[in-house]
Structure formats: structure tokens, C-alpha cells
Scaffold this motif. Structure first.
Motif, PDB file in Angstrom:
ATOM      1  N   MET A  86       0.829  -1.198   0.000  1.00  0.00           N
ATOM      2  CA  MET A  86       0.000   0.000   0.000  1.00  0.00           C
ATOM      3  C   MET A  86       0.869   1.256   0.000  1.00  0.00           C
ATOM      4  N   LEU A  87       2.038   1.180  -0.627  1.00  0.00           N
ATOM      5  CA  LEU A  87       2.893   2.360  -0.768  1.00  0.00           C
ATOM      6  C   LEU A  87       2.235   3.369  -1.704  1.00  0.00           C
ATOM      7  N   ASP A  88       2.527   4.631  -1.472  1.00  0.00           N
ATOM      8  CA  ASP A  88       2.103   5.715  -2.360  1.00  0.00           C
ATOM      9  C   ASP A  88       0.592   5.867  -2.457  1.00  0.00           C
ATOM     10  N   THR A  89      -0.137   5.312  -1.496  1.00  0.00           N
ATOM     11  CA  THR A  89      -1.563   5.613  -1.430  1.00  0.00           C
ATOM     12  C   THR A  89      -1.738   6.891  -0.602  1.00  0.00           C
ATOM     13  N   LYS A  90      -2.947   7.411  -0.596  1.00  0.00           N
ATOM     14  CA  LYS A  90      -3.228   8.574   0.242  1.00  0.00           C
ATOM     15  C   LYS A  90      -3.412   8.164   1.696  1.00  0.00           C
ATOM     16  N   TYR A  91      -3.533   6.857   1.894  1.00  0.00           N
ATOM     17  CA  TYR A  91      -3.756   6.370   3.254  1.00  0.00           C
ATOM     18  C   TYR A  91      -2.433   6.275   4.000  1.00  0.00           C
ATOM     19  N   LEU A  92      -2.360   6.888   5.194  1.00  0.00           N
ATOM     20  CA  LEU A  92      -1.182   6.818   6.044  1.00  0.00           C
ATOM     21  C   LEU A  92      -1.506   5.963   7.266  1.00  0.00           C
ATOM     22  N   TRP A  93      -0.731   4.912   7.439  1.00  0.00           N
ATOM     23  CA  TRP A  93      -0.943   4.029   8.589  1.00  0.00           C
ATOM     24  C   TRP A  93      -0.586   4.782   9.873  1.00  0.00           C
ATOM     25  N   GLY A  94      -1.467   4.607  10.850  1.00  0.00           N
ATOM     26  CA  GLY A  94      -1.222   5.237  12.149  1.00  0.00           C
ATOM     27  C   GLY A  94      -1.979   6.526  12.343  1.00  0.00           C
ATOM     28  N   ARG A  95      -2.409   7.144  11.224  1.00  0.00           N
ATOM     29  CA  ARG A  95      -3.158   8.398  11.375  1.00  0.00           C
ATOM     30  C   ARG A  95      -4.554   8.120  11.899  1.00  0.00           C
ATOM     31  N   SER A  96      -5.130   7.010  11.458  1.00  0.00           N
ATOM     32  CA  SER A  96      -6.449   6.601  11.946  1.00  0.00           C
ATOM     33  C   SER A  96      -6.458   5.079  12.020  1.00  0.00           C
ATOM     34  N   TYR A  97      -7.571   4.505  12.482  1.00  0.00           N
ATOM     35  CA  TYR A  97      -7.662   3.046  12.582  1.00  0.00           C
ATOM     36  C   TYR A  97      -7.689   2.429  11.187  1.00  0.00           C
ATOM     37  N   PRO A  98      -7.045   1.301  10.876  1.00  0.00           N
ATOM     38  CA  PRO A  98      -6.305   0.456  11.812  1.00  0.00           C
ATOM     39  C   PRO A  98      -4.871   0.928  11.991  1.00  0.00           C
ATOM     40  N   THR A  99      -4.294   0.654  13.117  1.00  0.00           N
ATOM     41  CA  THR A  99      -2.916   1.007  13.392  1.00  0.00           C
ATOM     42  C   THR A  99      -2.023  -0.176  13.039  1.00  0.00           C
ATOM     43  N   LEU A 100      -0.736   0.016  13.287  1.00  0.00           N
ATOM     44  CA  LEU A 100       0.206  -1.080  13.058  1.00  0.00           C
ATOM     45  C   LEU A 100      -0.127  -2.295  13.909  1.00  0.00           C
ATOM     46  N   ASP A 101      -0.823  -2.042  15.034  1.00  0.00           N
ATOM     47  CA  ASP A 101      -1.169  -3.168  15.908  1.00  0.00           C
ATOM     48  C   ASP A 101      -2.050  -4.178  15.186  1.00  0.00           C
ATOM     49  N   GLU A 102      -2.912  -3.728  14.260  1.00  0.00           N
ATOM     50  CA  GLU A 102      -3.781  -4.663  13.548  1.00  0.00           C
ATOM     51  C   GLU A 102      -2.980  -5.558  12.617  1.00  0.00           C
ATOM     52  N   LEU A 103      -1.935  -4.999  12.027  1.00  0.00           N
ATOM     53  CA  LEU A 103      -1.084  -5.804  11.156  1.00  0.00           C
ATOM     54  C   LEU A 103      -0.394  -6.924  11.928  1.00  0.00           C
ATOM     55  N   SER A 104      -0.155  -6.681  13.204  1.00  0.00           N
ATOM     56  CA  SER A 104       0.578  -7.669  13.994  1.00  0.00           C
ATOM     57  C   SER A 104      -0.193  -8.974  14.158  1.00  0.00           C
ATOM     58  N   TYR A 105      -1.509  -8.972  13.854  1.00  0.00           N
ATOM     59  CA  TYR A 105      -2.323 -10.186  13.991  1.00  0.00           C
ATOM     60  C   TYR A 105      -2.365 -11.014  12.701  1.00  0.00           C
ATOM     61  N   LEU A 106      -1.780 -10.500  11.617  1.00  0.00           N
ATOM     62  CA  LEU A 106      -1.768 -11.248  10.348  1.00  0.00           C
ATOM     63  C   LEU A 106      -0.582 -12.213  10.372  1.00  0.00           C
ATOM     64  N   ARG A 107      -0.831 -13.435  10.830  1.00  0.00           N
ATOM     65  CA  ARG A 107       0.242 -14.384  11.133  1.00  0.00           C
ATOM     66  C   ARG A 107       0.994 -14.859   9.890  1.00  0.00           C
ATOM     67  N   LYS A 108       0.358 -14.812   8.714  1.00  0.00           N
ATOM     68  CA  LYS A 108       1.009 -15.291   7.496  1.00  0.00           C
ATOM     69  C   LYS A 108       1.682 -14.162   6.713  1.00  0.00           C
ATOM     70  N   LEU A 109       1.566 -12.944   7.203  1.00  0.00           N
ATOM     71  CA  LEU A 109       2.145 -11.799   6.495  1.00  0.00           C
ATOM     72  C   LEU A 109       3.672 -11.875   6.519  1.00  0.00           C
ATOM     73  N   THR A 110       4.294 -11.885   5.343  1.00  0.00           N
ATOM     74  CA  THR A 110       5.757 -11.934   5.251  1.00  0.00           C
ATOM     75  C   THR A 110       6.337 -10.757   4.489  1.00  0.00           C
ATOM     76  N   CYS A 111       5.503 -10.057   3.687  1.00  0.00           N
ATOM     77  CA  CYS A 111       5.988  -8.917   2.908  1.00  0.00           C
ATOM     78  C   CYS A 111       5.043  -7.737   3.125  1.00  0.00           C
ATOM     79  N   LEU A 112       5.596  -6.601   3.522  1.00  0.00           N
ATOM     80  CA  LEU A 112       4.771  -5.444   3.859  1.00  0.00           C
ATOM     81  C   LEU A 112       5.408  -4.185   3.280  1.00  0.00           C
ATOM     82  N   PHE A 113       4.605  -3.401   2.550  1.00  0.00           N
ATOM     83  CA  PHE A 113       5.081  -2.162   1.947  1.00  0.00           C
ATOM     84  C   PHE A 113       4.041  -1.078   2.215  1.00  0.00           C
ATOM     85  N   ILE A 114       4.333  -0.204   3.178  1.00  0.00           N
ATOM     86  CA  ILE A 114       3.364   0.803   3.611  1.00  0.00           C
ATOM     87  C   ILE A 114       4.064   2.122   3.911  1.00  0.00           C
ATOM     88  N   LYS A 115       3.247   3.174   4.088  1.00  0.00           N
ATOM     89  CA  LYS A 115       3.730   4.485   4.494  1.00  0.00           C
ATOM     90  C   LYS A 115       3.110   4.829   5.838  1.00  0.00           C
TER      91      LYS A 115
END
Length: 983
Positions: free
Chosen positions: A679-708
Motif C-alpha cells: 500500500m505504498l504511495d496511497t493517500k492512506y497513512l498508517w497510524g493516522r487513523s484506525y487500523p494502526t500497526l497493531d492490527e497488522l501484527s495479527y496477520l500471522r502469514k504476512l511476510t511482505c509489507l510495503f506501507i507508508k
């Protein structure tokens, strides 16, 4: 002195006669030492002359096909051994001739040496007697062998690519370190443009006295698998004039070939068109370590064959360029190809051959003498339909390439190859693998995305090794540096693609395809469809709309409509005709919306919508329960589609460069199978509103993440969940960053979040830190943190003030594993040592250093202490540093340490740099040197002038021609390494 010595020696002789009869001979021998040694020297010269005469006669007889007697080799070895012993005695003889006490000889030493000389004289006399007895009886068994055979074939005159390949081969043959050479390329390249010309070139020089002269050149056509070793042996035995019996075992023939080749013969063996690895021992060819005078060239379509046969060097033979292709085509088709009414079609046919010599030769010859324009038009149309227009083309071109297809390891890889024929041009590696994955061609359908992707890469490399796919090279090197994996691509040679389509058409059933790609279609309503068609490709046309009514295709699994920019509309019921679809690609079209019927594709695995710049939303997709990949890169989506939370099997979600502003709370938690989220280069910024990084921590199979991230969200929260990520690219700030999917990167731009070490928790898991226009660097790196995993540090435009470190921090290195350092526009920087001193960096593992536009830089490293030249430094790039006057400040302590062995040195726009400086030993392993607009450097270090390792030197021709040299021969030795550059 001589008078005194003669008087004394005469007295000694007279007195000695009355002495012991045992002592007297030794005294006489000692006194006549010089004359006896001189006599022995003359006899040694006689033996040497006899040896030279015999060698000359033997070499002459060998050139006429005679075999030297074994006794000759034994005698020559004995003579050489005696000469070595005689040479070894010379120092002792010289010492014995010196008087010990003015007029007194060294009696004991002379006696000892004379005894040795006496023994050597006995051996010498025996060798002379044997040599004289040889007479003319030196050789036996005549087996006349022509040095090289002329093999009929097309000339490469005027073909610069083929000439370069040939010269590269001849150069390697002169290299004593290279014994086996692998030459590989697509079917019809190796033999036609290289092998015959190498052999014929050797024929011209075989009789010369150069290092490249061979006693015999043997060219062997290797049978197709399964390789018949006996047939290979038969060709070699025939050239060696060895009589073989059909009843004789393979092992016996191998032994006889081996014996013949080891009889001092200098051999070049060319094994042409090798399909599978061959054990040279089974044939009888000596291994290079056993017979260094034996060299082997292997030509193959498969790189892996060259690897398994352990070739010392591997050369890929490329196809011809457009001018070379046309020249060869006219040569085969005749002057008729240049007739005014035929030439346009002839040139089109030549272009369809796409530089493949085999196709050019066969197709050109098939058109020779044909004056009717209709025949030329028909041939062109046949090629465009991927059909051989006559039996010769089928047998000599299509069948040759079909052999490569049949030799692929598995049916799955064969299916992957045939799938590539759906694309007319360059194919995105990722898109290709995604389609293979969706079609189930990569096995283990329920495995992870990473496993499938890796198997896809293996399949691509296998096809490339077999020359059935080629790497697609971008015009801009910079584009490659900034490329994501989507920009990495491959391509299929035009003729190979024609053969792939021809093969697929012959299969029918599973591989039944409708391919109308890249032919300029604007309307497809007239295209006839079959209900049984499996794959449909309308890639790269100009289609404006899809027909409202379409024949149902219940077996179609792939539909490719990408790169039809005029396409704006798809009818609402369109996809009801393709209910078995597993892969759908609509990238690079102008569609405004997807029809609601998309939700009926229950079997769909991959939906690709890249660069659909007018697409603002998607219809409900909750029924796509089997969807594994959704790619909406560079669309204008402002929200996730309805039913997104139902996609429980979704593995890959690409949403970069979209207008996405919000994600509904908890929706990502429903995507429990997600492995890659971009989700790089989207208008959405993680942490500004829900969901936060904490929600990503529950995705147990997530191995590649690209965010702002929003900078305010970076805090001291627990980031241990990031240890599960194999790759990530996390940006903080507004400035864009270079993207590399294979790293664990954190990029920060135009903000200061280091004061209390807020970034420290995430940095524990990063391998690359990229900072752009940031302040407070020392607060981040020097915050008493130890970032063991950080291997690369890239800094651009940051303002640093270089002051001495505080007392007590000198022993702490916060980046102990740093391997790559890039500094860009650090305006206050005067040396890299100052930078290391500021942060406490020891550079103990630094291998690569790039410095760009640091306008106050005067030197790289200052000798002494912990911040001197890194001993593991291998690559240095310095560009646009106008005040740089030296690389390493000259101080004694600099030269007392262990030095780096730099392999690549690239310098550009350094107007004040006059020398590469000391220590000279730093440059002895240099392989690549670029000096662009560094005109004050007028002489290269001697270690570079005499280097055997240097492969490339880049610079302006004017600079090269004005260089000073310690010896003019040094320049001529390096001339082949020089590549002119003017910018």
C-alpha cells in the motif's frame, strides 16, 4: 698471483708423489679442477646440440603424422634432468674457483664438486651414446592427421556480433588458465555463426608458431539424447587415424584415445550441439589437469550443460542485429530480394526471423529464385501465422527448436513455455508467474505465495538456460536500479514464439489457444471463437470495446486483454461467458468500471488491473472466494470493494499508487491468508487513523509489507511482530524513496523523529536505512543502540555537523555489520572518516562506498586510529566532488594496517584529483576502473599498468591517448580492456 700459484702447485705435485697413493689422485684432480670442469661444459654443450637436433627431427616427423618412439620421450626427460643438475652445480663451481687465502684454492670444496662432476660425466657419456645410436630411427606408426578440417558453412564476414564472439573465443584459447569453454545460445546460433568459423580460423593459423597452434583440431557433432558415447568416440578415433572394431568395448576405445592424446599432442576438441552433460573420461579425453595441452569447446543450447561439464568460461552467443540479418538474408535469397517490388516483403520476412541465423539461412534459401510477389506475400503471412511455409522451414527450423522444447525437464515447464506465446513482446516476470500460479502450473496449489513465486523463478531460469526465453534489457540502467520486481521482464524470440504457437496448436485440448496479440486489432467482433478454447490473448492491440454478445467459452481459464489503451467499456454480462476463468488481466486499459458479472467468476485466482487510471471503484467481489491475487496498482480506487472481507484465500494485495484514503476497521483481520500487502504511495497513512500497526501484527502469514506511516505513529510500541517479515519497505515522510522489493528497508524523509529514539524499535529488524533531508542523525545512530541487522545506510541531503565524539563513546560501534554506505549531498562532509567519527562507525565490514555531490569532500579516509581505510572495501564510486584532491590522506599510520583489495573503482567529475594515491597494493586486484572527466590523472599506478586482473577501463579516448606509461607495452597489453566514455 698465477706465477706464485704455479710454483706452489708444482711443488705440491712433486711432494705429493712421495705421499699416500690415496691422497695423490685427489690433489691432482683438485689442481686440474678448472680444465676438467671446462671439458665437462663442452661435453654438455655437445649433448644439448644433439638434443636440439633430435627434437627438431621429431617435431618434423610429427607434423607429417608420425608417432615418436616412447624411448625418445624417456631420453629427452633424462637429458633435461641432467641439464637441471648441471645448472644447479654452477653456483658451487663458481665458489670453488675463488681462492681461500690469496693463493690457496678451496681444496675440500673442489674435491667434492669434482666427484659430483665425475658422476655427471658418466651419465652424460651414456646419454650421448644413446642419442647417437637413435640415428634416423626416431618414429614409428604413421597416422597422418590433418591439423584442422574445413567445415562448409556461411561466412561471418560483415557480422560484427559474430566476429566479436569469435574473437572472444580465440582470446580465451590463448589463456593458459582456461581449458574448457562453454558456448551457448538458441538453436541455430552456435554452429552457424561460431563453431565452423572458429574451426576454419584455426585452420588458417594451425601451422603458425603462435601459442594458438594446435597439433590437431577435432570437431564432433554430438548425437541428440540419449547420447551415444560410441558415436562420439568414432568421430574422434577417425580424426586420430585409430582403427576401431565394432566388437571393441567403449572402455577399450576410451583407453586408446586417451593414450594417443597424451603423447604430447596439443589438441582442440569442439563438441558441437551438446544436449546433455558428457563425461569426458568415458570418451577418453584427458582431463585438463592431466593434460594441460588439451582444450575443449562445448556448444549447447543449455547453460546448465555448460555448468555441469564444469566449463572454465561460459559465453552466450547472441542473435544478429537488423543490418547483419538483412545482409545474411540477401546472401541466401540472392539479389532477387532487392528487386523493387519484392524488397519490402523480403525485409519483413527477414525481420520476422529476428536475427536468428538458422531461420535467416533456411528461409532465405527457400525464397531463392522466386520472382512472383504472391509467393513472398504467402511466405510472410505464414510466418505471421506461426506456420512453416514449406517443409524445409519445418524440418530445419521448427523441428530444431522443437527439440529444445522436448528436452525440458517436465510437462509443467513445457506448459509454462507454451503459455509465454500468449505475449507478443516483453513479459513482466511477476505477471507471468502470477498467471502460472493461477493456472496451477507451479504445483502445490495450496502452498505459500513465496514458494510458488520461487518455483516460477526456477521455471523462468530453466527456460532462459535452454534459450527459450531471454532476459529483457531496459534501455536505462537507472530504471533497473529503481525497478520493482514488476519491471523485471523476459521476452521470447519471435521465431521461438512462432514455434511455441505451432506446438500448442498441434497439442489442441489442454493448450488450445486463441492468440491475436500485437496485431493492431481495433474490433474483435468478427473473431471466430471455439467453445473449447483454453486461453485467449488479445494483448497489445487497439481494441475499443468488447462485443456485447460473445460465444460462451466454458473451458477458458486465461483471458488476457491488457495493453489495449482505447478499451473503455465492458458489457455487464460479458464475463458470464467465461465462468471457468482463473486468470484475468485488464491492465493498461481505459475502463471506467468493471461489470457486475465479475462477481460470477467463482474460479478466479488472479485479477490484475494495473494502470487502469480511470477506474475509481470495483463492484462487489465477495463471491470470488478462490481469489489469491488482486492487483490494483496505479488505479484511482478510493475505497476497498464491497465483499472484500469474504476473500479468505487472498494471498497478495497490491494497492500502491491509489487514491485509497480509508480502510474500514477490522477488514484486514478477515484476510487471514494475506502474505504480501503493498500500500505504498496511497493517500492512506498508517497510524493516522484506525487500523494502526497493531492490527497488522495479527496477520500471522504476512511476510511482505510495503506501507507508508504517519510520523506521529512511530513510537516505542512493541514491534517484535516485524521479526516475521522477510521483506518490508516502510516509509515515514512525504518524499518518494527508491523501491527494492528484496530488502528490509525503512526510509525517513524531511522529518525529525530521532530525539528520543522513536525509530529504534523498528530499526532492530531493518537491513537498509534510507534517510533524506533529515536532522538529528547522531541522535538516532548514536543513541546507545546496536543495530546488528543494518547492512546498508543511504543518506541524502541530511545536515550534519562534524564534531569530535564525546569521551567514552569511542569503543561502541552502533552498526557493526554495515556493508554499504551511500552519501549524497552531505555538504559539510570533508572526509568519510569524519562521518564515521561522528557516529562512532568502525566500518569493519564495509564493502561498498558511494559518495555523490559532496561539494566539500577533500579526501575519503584519513589514516590512523579506528576510522582509517576499511580493510574489506571492494567497490568505490565517487561522483561530482569538485574539491577532492586525494583518496587517502598520506600519513605513516595509514600504511601500517591491513589494506583493502578494491575490485571496482568508479570516479567521475573530480577535476582536482591528480592520482589514485598509495598504497599501490590496494589496486593489484582491481577488475573495473572508470575515470570519467578526471583529467588531472595522467598516469595509472604501476599495479594497474601491469595488472592481470583488470577487465574494464572506462574513460574518454582523448584522456586514454594522453596517459603516461612506465612502458609502452603496458598500454598495448591493456588496450583490449579500454571502453571509450565521454560523459
Amino acid at each position: 698471483m698465477d706465477i706464485i700459484f704455479n710454483v706452489v702447485s708444482g711443488f705440491v705435485v712433486k711432494v705429493g708423489k712421495f705421499g699416500s697413493k690415496f691422497i695423490f689422485p685427489k690433489i691432482v684432480n683438485t689442481i686440474h679442477f678448472s680444465s676438467d670442469i671446462e671439458n665437462l661444459r663442452k661435453e654438455m654443450e655437445k649433448l644439448t646440440k644433439l638434443r636440439d637436433d633430435i627434437k627438431e627431427k621429431v617435431e618434423g616427423a610429427k607434423s607429417e603424422g608420425y608417432k615418436p618412439k616412447p624411448d625418445i620421450f624417456k631420453w629427452l626427460q633424462d637429458v633435461q634432468k641432467l641439464e637441471n643438475e648441471w645448472e644447479f652445480m654452477q653456483e658451487s663451481i663458481a665458489e670453488a674457483k675463488i681462492f681461500a687465502y690469496k693463493c690457496c684454492p678451496k681444496w675440500s670444496l673442489r674435491s667434492e664438486i669434482f666427484t659430483q662432476a665425475l658422476n655427471r660425466r658418466d651419465e652424460l657419456c651414456a646419454l650421448v651414446e644413446i642419442g647417437e645410436n637413435f640415428g634416423s630411427n626416431l618414429v614409428v606408426e604413421i597416422y597422418t592427421i590433418q591439423k584442422a578440417e574445413f567445415i562448409p558453412g556461411p561466412s561471418i564476414e560483415g557480422q560484427s556480433a559474430a566476429t566479436r564472439n569469435l574473437n572472444k573465443i580465440l582470446q580465451l584459447l590463448e589463456d593458459n588458465k582456461v581449458c574448457t569453454i562453454g558456448v551457448w545460445g538458441v538453436g541455430g546460433v552456435g554452429k552457424t555463426t561460431l563453431v565452423m568459423n572458429v574451426n576454419n580460423e584455426l585452420l588458417k593459423i594451425a601451422a603458425s608458431s603462435s601459442q594458438l597452434s594446435f597439433d590437431v583440431v577435432i570437431w564432433v557433432t554430438v548425437p541428440k539424447p540419449p547420447t551415444d558415447v560410441r558415436k562420439v568416440q568414432a568421430q574422434i578415433a577417425n580424426r586420430l587415424k585409430l582403427q576401431t572394431d565394432s566388437e571393441e568395448s567403449v572402455e577399450s576405445i576410451a583407453s586408446r584415445i586417451h593414450q594417443r592424446l597424451k603423447e604430447g599432442m596439443k589438441l582442440l576438441l569442439i563438441l558441437d550441439d551438446v544436449w546433455e552433460p558428457i563425461n569426458l573420461d568415458h570418451i577418453g579425453v584427458p582431463q585438463p589437469e592431466d593434460h594441460p595441452r588439451c582444450k575443449v569447446i562445448i556448444t549447447s543450447r543449455f547453460l546448465d550443460v555448460c555448468r555441469q561439464m564444469r566449463t572454465d568460461k561460459k559465453i552466450k552467443v547472441y542473435t544478429l542485429d537488423e543490418d547483419e540479418s538483412w545482409h545474411m538474408f540477401v546472401k541466401n535469397a540472392g539479389d532477387i530480394a532487392n528487386l523493387e517490388h519484392i524488397q519490402p516483403f523480403a525485409k519483413e520476412i527477414a525481420m520476422e526471423c529476428d536475427g536468428l541465423p538458422l531461420a535467416i539461412t533456411v528461409i532465405g534459401a527457400s525464397m531463392r529464385g522466386k520472382t512472383r510477389i504472391e509467393l513472398w506475400k504467402d511466405a510472410l503471412e505464414s510466418l505471421r501465422r506461426s506456420e512453416p511455409h514449406n517443409k524445409d522451414v519445418k524440418d530445419k527450423v521448427y523441428k530444431v527448436i522443437e527439440w529444445s522444447f522436448d528436452s525440458l525437464d517436465s510437462e509443467d515447464i513445457q506448459s509454462c513455455f507454451l503459455y509465454c506465446s500468449l505475449y507478443p513482446e516483453a513479459i513482466s516476470t511477476a505477471d507471468l508467474i502470477h498467471c502460472w500460479w493461477a493456472e496451477g502450473l507451479l504445483g502445490h496449489e495450496h502452498g505459500t505465495y513465496e514458494e510458488a513465486y520461487n518455483r516460477g523463478i526456477i521455471a523462468i531460469e530453466s527456460l532462459k538456460d535452454a534459450c527459450l526465453l531471454e532476459a529483457h534489457e531496459w534501455d536505462s540502467v537507472k530504471m533497473l536500479e529503481l525497478a520493482t520486481h514488476k519491471l523485471n521482464s523476459v521476452k521470447m524470440h519471435d521465431v521461438v514464439r512462432d514455434v511455441a504457437i505451432w506446438i500448442a496448436n498441434s497439442f489442441r485440448g489442454e493448450h488450445d489457444s486463441l492468440i491475436q496479440a500485437g496485431i493492431g486489432l481495433t474490433d474483435i467482433s468478427h473473431i471466430k471463437m471455439k467453445a473449447s478454447v483454453k486461453r485467449i490473448s488479445f494483448v497489445s492491440n487497439k481494441i475499443e470495446c468488447l462485443p456485447d454478445c460473445f460465444l460462451e467459452c466454458p473451458e477458458t481459464t486465461t483471458l488476457l486483454l491488457q495493453d489495449n489503451i482505447p478499451l473503455r467499456r465492458i458489457s455487464h454480462d460479458y464475463f458470464l461467458a467465461f465462468l471457468a476463468l482463473r486468470a484475468l488481466n485488464l491492465s493498461n486499459t481505459s475502463i471506467r468500471e468493471l461489470p457486475i458479472s465479475i462477481n460470477s467468476l467463482y474460479q478466479l485466482r488472479a485479477l490484475v488491473l494495473q494502470n487502469c487510471c480511470y477506474l475509481t471503484e470495483l463492484p462487489p467481489i465477495g463471491n470470488l472466494r478462490n481469489l489469491q491475487l488482486l492487483d490494483c496498482d496505479n488505479t484511482r480506487l478510493h475505497r476497498l470493494p464491497p465483499g472484500m472481507d469474504k476473500l479468505t484465500d487472498l494471498r497478495v494485495l497490491y494497492l500502491p499508487a491509489t487514491d485509497l484514503e480509508n480502510i474500514r476497521e477490522g477488514i484486514l483481520l478477515r484476510l487471514s491468508s494475506i502474505e504480501m500487502l503493498n500500500m505504498l504511495d496511497t493517500k492512506y497513512l498508517w497510524g493516522r487513523s484506525y487500523p494502526t500497526l497493531d492490527e497488522l501484527s495479527y496477520l500471522r502469514k504476512l511476510t511482505c509489507l510495503f506501507i507508508k506511516l504517519d510520523s506521529s505513529s512511530v513510537s516505542h510500541r512493541d514491534h517484535t511482530w516485524m521479526s516475521r517479515l522477510k521483506r518490508f519497505h516502510i516509509e515515514v515522510g512525504e518524499a518518494p524513496m527508491p523501491f527494492n522489493i528484496s530488502t528490509r528497508m525503512i526510509g525517513v524523509s524531511e522529518c525529525e523523529i530521532f530525539i528520543r529514539g522513536q525509530l529504534s524499535g523498528m530499526l532492530q529488524f531493518a537491513s537498509l536505512l534510507y534517510l533524506k533531508n533529515c536532522n538529528g542523525l547522531s541522535k538516532l545512530i548514536g543513541y546507545n543502540n546496536n543495530f546488528d541487522g543494518l547492512k546498508s545506510l543511504h543518506i541524502s541531503g541530511c545536515h550534519c555537523y562534524f564534531k569530535p565524539m564525546e569521551e567514552g563513546n569511542g569503543q561502541f560501534d552502533p552498526l557493526p555489520n554495515l556493508e554499504s554506505l551511500r552519501l549524497y549531498k552531505i555538504f559539510n562532509l570533508m572526509s568519510v572518516s569524519d562521518f564515521g567519527h561522528l557516529l562512532g562507525l568502525r566500518f569493519t565490514k564495509l564493502r561498498q562506498l558511494d559518495v555523490y555531490a559532496c561539494t566539500n569532500l577533500t579526501c575519503l579516509f584519513i589514516g590512523g586510529g579506528a576510522f582509517s581505510v576499511p580493510k574489506h572495501l571492494e567497490e568505490i564510486d565517487i561522483i561530482l566532488c569538485p574539491k577532492l584532491v586525494e583518496l587517502f590522506e598520506q600519513c605513516d599510520s595509514l600504511f601500517n594496517s591491513e589494506f583493502a583489495r578494491v575490485r571496482k573503482l568508479r570516479l567521475k567529475e573530480l577535476p582536482q584529483l591528480e592520482t589514485l594515491g598509495k598504497p599501490l597494493s590496494m589496486w593489484e586486484h582491481l577488475e573495473e576502473l572508470s575515470l570519467i572527466n578526471c583529467n588531472q590523472i595522467r598516469k595509472l599506478p604501476l599495479f594497474i599498468q601491469t595488472s592481470k586482473n583488470i577487465k574494464i577501463i572506462r574513460g574518454a579516448s582523448e584522456w586514454w591517448n594522453q596517459l603516461e606509461w612506465d612502458d609502452n607495452s603496458f598500454k598495448s597489453d591493456l588496450e583490449h580492456c579500454f571502453l571509450p566514455r565521454y560523459y
